[in-house]
Design a protein around this motif. Structure first.
Motif, mmCIF file in Angstrom:
data_model
loop_
_atom_site.group_PDB
_atom_site.id
_atom_site.type_symbol
_atom_site.label_atom_id
_atom_site.label_comp_id
_atom_site.label_asym_id
_atom_site.label_seq_id
_atom_site.Cartn_x
_atom_site.Cartn_y
_atom_site.Cartn_z
ATOM 1 N N TYR A 90 -6.582 -0.043 6.068
ATOM 2 C CA TYR A 90 -5.715 -0.330 4.923
ATOM 3 C C TYR A 90 -6.314 -1.436 4.071
ATOM 4 C CZ TYR A 90 -2.328 2.197 7.792
ATOM 5 O OH TYR A 90 -1.696 3.140 8.556
ATOM 6 N N ASN A 146 -4.278 -2.173 0.949
ATOM 7 C CA ASN A 146 -3.151 -2.560 0.095
ATOM 8 C C ASN A 146 -1.849 -2.532 0.890
ATOM 9 O OD1 ASN A 146 -5.049 -2.226 -2.216
ATOM 10 N ND2 ASN A 146 -4.823 -0.059 -1.666
ATOM 11 N N LEU A 193 1.590 2.464 -7.032
ATOM 12 C CA LEU A 193 0.179 2.749 -6.758
ATOM 13 C C LEU A 193 -0.643 2.663 -8.041
ATOM 14 C CD1 LEU A 193 0.652 5.732 -4.289
ATOM 15 C CD2 LEU A 193 -0.308 3.499 -3.701
ATOM 16 N N SER A 219 -4.065 1.198 -6.611
ATOM 17 C CA SER A 219 -4.215 1.372 -5.169
ATOM 18 C C SER A 219 -4.328 2.851 -4.818
ATOM 19 C CB SER A 219 -3.010 0.777 -4.434
ATOM 20 O OG SER A 219 -2.889 -0.613 -4.676
ATOM 21 N N SER A 230 -3.101 2.547 1.585
ATOM 22 C CA SER A 230 -1.907 1.729 1.321
ATOM 23 C C SER A 230 -0.864 1.893 2.416
ATOM 24 C CB SER A 230 -1.303 2.113 -0.033
ATOM 25 O OG SER A 230 -2.244 1.913 -1.067
ATOM 26 N N MET A 283 2.647 8.141 2.052
ATOM 27 C CA MET A 283 2.164 6.791 2.344
ATOM 28 C C MET A 283 2.559 6.395 3.764
ATOM 29 S SD MET A 283 3.052 3.138 0.435
ATOM 30 C CE MET A 283 2.555 3.706 -1.202
#
Length: 230
Positions: free
Chosen positions: A3, A5, A170, A175, A180, A199
């Motif tokens: 990851y 973000n 996003l 991102s 994320s 997500m």
């Protein structure tokens, strides 16, 4: 998963909304001498909380404006005991929104976890809270400096868990979805909402025993548990 973000909910994920709000209501209950109308503070607060949940649900469905949400939720407890004074409720409301963002209580271990994550990830807030309050609350609690951007439902008039607010977040932060992670205490708004757009999610299960309709990517009961994931 690598990851990059991290999207945090704010209220009751980082900023201790439940306790801060209760403290604010209790101060104003005393200031406005609401003991004239209610048996106790708890009597008042129970009436407020019951109707407040219904009003927020209606607001989320687009059936109420923000102004009408606030008018009704602060007036309702007075109306419920036959003391529906709109001017008194308005004064209480105005003071509430002045006082609550000055509260600085955080969820357990929030600051130390942010201190650890800040140099390692891009940190963002993704919140349904009101634009005029959220940044002030973060400043009062001293956590604003950890975040690169604050994305609010007020920005586009769409609340979590709707997909549009996640796609907007996003885009606004540049991102990538696969890099994320959404972290929040609300199953519907944070976990189901993020899952709905693909997500990954962290469910901050504050009660520690919430029954779950599906398995989230991660489940924690303490913010420190994030350090074992990230």
């Amino acid at each position: 998963m690598a990851y990059k973000n991290l999207f945090f909910d704010l209220d009751d994920t980082l900023w201790a909304f439940t306790q801060n709000a209760r403290d604010t209501f209790e101060e104003l209950y005393d200031k406005y001498r609401y003991d004239r109308f209610f048996h106790s503070f708890q009597h008042y607060y129970t009436l407020y909380q019951q109707h407040n949940l219904e009003l927020w649900a209606a607001y989320g469905r687009g059936q109420l404006t923000k102004d009408e949400l606030n008018r009704q939720r602060f007036l309702y407890p007075l109306e419920a005991v036959g003391a529906g004074d709109a001017e008194l409720a308005k004064a209480f409301t105005d003071d509430f929104f002045i006082l609550i963002p000055t509260k600085s209580g955080l969820m357990p271990h929030a600051r130390e976890v942010l201190e650890y994550l800040h140099p390692r990830y891009n940190l963002y807030i993704l919140s349904n809270g009101f634009q005029e309050l959220q940044c002030r609350k973060m400043r009062s609690a001293g956590i604003d400096r950890y975040f690169k951007k604050v994305v609010l439902s007020d920005d586009i008039g769409v609340l979590k868990p709707r997909a549009a607010i996640f796609h907007f977040a996003l885009s606004a932060t540049q991102s990538q979805l696969g890099e994320s992670l959404m972290i929040g205490d609300s199953w519907e708004n944070d976990v189901a909402g993020a899952a709905g757009v693909g997500m990954h999610q962290v469910f901050y299960d504050v009660s520690g025993n919430s029954p779950l309709p599906f398995k989230p990517t991660y489940r924690i009961t303490d913010l420190k548990d994030l350090l074992g994931i990230l």
